[in-house]
Design a protein around this motif. Structure first.
Motif, PDB file in Angstrom:
ATOM      1  N   GLY A   1      52.289  71.941 -64.703  1.00 56.12           N
ATOM      2  CA  GLY A   1      53.141  72.832 -63.697  1.00 56.12           C
ATOM      3  C   GLY A   1      53.866  71.883 -63.440  1.00 56.12           C
ATOM      4  O   GLY A   1      53.901  70.467 -63.453  1.00 56.12           O
ATOM      5  N   ASN A   2      55.709  72.784 -62.980  1.00 58.68           N
ATOM      6  CA  ASN A   2      56.186  71.918 -62.847  1.00 58.68           C
ATOM      7  C   ASN A   2      57.016  70.900 -61.368  1.00 58.68           C
ATOM      8  O   ASN A   2      56.005  71.661 -60.400  1.00 58.68           O
ATOM      9  N   ALA A   3      56.516  69.966 -61.353  1.00 58.59           N
ATOM     10  CA  ALA A   3      56.913  68.960 -60.789  1.00 58.59           C
ATOM     11  C   ALA A   3      55.661  68.659 -60.112  1.00 58.59           C
ATOM     12  O   ALA A   3      55.577  68.840 -58.767  1.00 58.59           O
ATOM     13  N   ASP A   4      54.481  68.737 -61.075  1.00 60.57           N
ATOM     14  CA  ASP A   4      53.207  68.551 -60.316  1.00 60.57           C
ATOM     15  C   ASP A   4      53.342  67.157 -59.691  1.00 60.57           C
ATOM     16  O   ASP A   4      53.875  66.325 -59.331  1.00 60.57           O
ATOM     17  N   PRO A   5      53.196  66.934 -58.633  1.00 55.66           N
ATOM     18  CA  PRO A   5      52.825  66.053 -57.164  1.00 55.66           C
ATOM     19  C   PRO A   5      52.141  65.071 -57.781  1.00 55.66           C
ATOM     20  O   PRO A   5      52.833  63.967 -57.916  1.00 55.66           O
ATOM     21  N   ARG A   6      51.014  65.019 -59.017  1.00 56.22           N
ATOM     22  CA  ARG A   6      50.816  63.767 -59.272  1.00 56.22           C
ATOM     23  C   ARG A   6      51.546  62.964 -60.303  1.00 56.22           C
ATOM     24  O   ARG A   6      51.279  61.957 -60.253  1.00 56.22           O
ATOM     25  N   VAL A   7      51.855  64.150 -61.553  1.00 54.80           N
ATOM     26  CA  VAL A   7      53.430  63.712 -62.435  1.00 54.80           C
ATOM     27  C   VAL A   7      54.925  63.178 -61.460  1.00 54.80           C
ATOM     28  O   VAL A   7      54.698  61.652 -61.908  1.00 54.80           O
ATOM     29  N   VAL A   8      54.882  63.632 -60.412  1.00 53.30           N
ATOM     30  CA  VAL A   8      55.621  62.433 -59.638  1.00 53.30           C
ATOM     31  C   VAL A   8      55.537  61.896 -59.456  1.00 53.30           C
ATOM     32  O   VAL A   8      56.473  60.912 -58.951  1.00 53.30           O
ATOM     33  N   ALA A   9      54.326  61.403 -58.352  1.00 55.89           N
ATOM     34  CA  ALA A   9      54.466  60.248 -58.280  1.00 55.89           C
ATOM     35  C   ALA A   9      54.120  58.991 -59.176  1.00 55.89           C
ATOM     36  O   ALA A   9      54.554  57.952 -58.424  1.00 55.89           O
ATOM     37  N   ALA A  10      53.262  59.748 -59.657  1.00 58.11           N
ATOM     38  CA  ALA A  10      52.684  58.373 -61.532  1.00 58.11           C
ATOM     39  C   ALA A  10      54.379  58.168 -61.513  1.00 58.11           C
ATOM     40  O   ALA A  10      54.827  57.525 -61.660  1.00 58.11           O
TER      41      ALA A  10
END
Length: 465
Positions: free
Chosen positions: A93-102
């Motif tokens: 997913g684009n700009a996945d919140p968990r990826v962004v947070a990491a």
């Protein structure tokens, strides 16, 4: 709006929470606020025409502002269903919140040092994880890079250093990148190789078992392709001169060409018998995309080297070569690397992507998406003679478009028209194929069944016109 002003799409706040997650999510619905392209997209295109070289041509008319789930929202507030995932890069997913947070957490502590200069743990952790999850129980090593082409180029370096041989065998319809070496390995001339030569030598091409366009059955295609490979390797070049054979387990840019069942296994055995390394280019197929964690897993094939990129970083640029320890240990100290290779922020994002793939069963979700796409497109093919072939695996499905009533004559013009019409109706699709006549679908695994079916409604309708 003039100059380099920052754009704000209608209804967008642009704010972020302290955790790094987006404060206002993208609504998961298709919505056309303006005509396509809208006025802001047109203005940006005009600016690009003045500022960017012509070689940077773009496929879409809309300019992205933000994205999430199965939706890309453009600068004019149009919400388009995403069947491309940034060419398979935003698989989770684009700009996945968990990826962004990491990534944000890592960026707040360390953005870069160059691993060759001063190491950091996220690089090591990602390499350890890749060695653990890639096919095979043998001792492995992994090295990180920035792009798929860079990974392929380095895979060739590892193979040459380990074998003391220089020859590289690749296949018709292959795409391996845009560097000088990987252009030589890529099959298609225009747009990838045209006017950019000369290319490195010692690259040899052999037929790919493209079942739809190969006379006879898939089994015959497999046997004849292997016979041609044997002729090239044993008689024309000499196995003693070949370092590696490189193949995409499902050929991507070539048109999502799936080799006949058993071909990969026989290819791997062929290489092993001749002391040639088998390199699996999983830049597009890897990381849950095809319904398995890696496309090689489908038939239990264990390559000597594997290249990864695209979906690995969740949208952040990172790539990898993973392979047998004795092969990866062959180059001299300092012979492998790059300034940005294995950037710590991208490493943190990749580790989160891999966590989601494993803990949330994303390969199974890719399989479900593939079942929906294949079922609906195959049903449409029953009444639409322009749909010559439906193929792929998992969330990597393609339609090959031909001129109705012909002997499989490629219809690139129709594919281009369908892609533009889909965008005008709020659906983003990609094109591919050696002949430019393939529509390829790479939806994010975060897309809902409802959005996927709505997008397929549009695609099938446009294919029927």
């Amino acid at each position: 709006m003039t100059g380099a002003q920052t754009l704000t799409a209608p209804g967008a706040t642009g704010a972020t929470e302290a955790s790094g997650t987006t404060a206002q999510s993208v609504e998961q619905s298709r919505h056309l606020a303006t005509e396509i392209p809208g006025p802001i997209s047109r203005e940006l295109s005009a600016r690009a025409q003045a500022a960017l070289p012509q070689g940077l041509g773009t496929a879409q008319q809309t300019w992205a502002y933000r994205a999430g789930g199965g939706i890309v929202e453009d600068v004019d507030g149009n919400r388009l269903i995403d069947l491309g995932s940034g060419i398979a890069t935003t698989t989770v997913g684009n700009a996945d919140p968990r990826v962004v947070a990491a990534a944000n957490d890592q960026a707040q502590r360390l953005t870069h040092t160059c691993f060759l200069n001063q190491p950091y743990e996220s690089y090591l952790a990602l390499c350890e994880k890749l060695a653990q999850i890639t096919p095979g129980n043998h001792a492995k090593r992994a090295a990180l890079f920035s792009t798929g082409a860079e990974a392929l180029e380095n895979a060739v370096k590892y193979a040459r250093a380990a074998t003391g041989k220089s020859g590289v065998v690749v296949f018709d319809h292959a795409f391996h990148g845009r560097t000088n070496m990987t252009m030589a390995m890529t099959a298609k001339n225009n747009p990838y190789k045209k006017s950019f030569g000369p290319f490195p030598g010692e690259v040899y091409r052999t037929p790919s078992p493209y079942s739809y366009r190969w006379p006879g059955t898939p089994e015959e295609a497999s046997a004849e392709a292997l016979a041609q490979l044997q002729l090239i390797v044993d008689a024309q070049v000499g196995a003693e001169n070949i370092a590696c054979v490189v193949l995409e387990p499902i050929q991507g840019e070539g048109g999502f060409i799936v080799p006949p069942a058993g071909f990969l296994k026989k290819l791997s055995e062929f290489c092993s018998e001749r002391d040639i390394l088998f390199v699996a280019d999983e830049v597009q197929t890897g990381v849950a995309r095809t319904g398995d964690m890696f496309a090689c897993d489908h038939e239990g094939v264990v390559p000597d080297l594997m290249t990864l990129a695209k979906g690995l970083g969740g949208g952040y640029p990172i790539a990898a070569v993973v392979g047998r320890a004795e092969v990866m240990d062959a180059p001299h100290r300092g012979g492998i690397g790059g300034t940005y290779a294995g950037n710590p922020v991208a490493c943190a994002a990749a580790l989160e992507v891999l966590r989601q793939c494993e803990e949330e069963g994303l390969p199974a979700r890719a399989h479900e998406i593939g079942e929906i796409m294949t079922s609906r497109l195959s049903k449409a093919a029953e009444t639409n003679p322009a749909i010559g072939d439906v193929r792929g695996r998992g969330a990597m499905i393609a339609v090959e478009v031909v001129v109705p009533g012909s002997d499989k004559t490629p219809d690139a013009a129709k594919v281009g028209a369908v892609a533009r019409a889909c965008e005008s109706n709020g659906v983003l699709v990609l094109t591919a194929g050696t002949y430019g006549n393939v529509l390829r679908f790479l939806p994010p695994l975060s897309i809902s069944d409802e959005l996927l079916n709505e997008a397929l409604d549009v695609v099938i309708e446009q294919l029927a016109l």
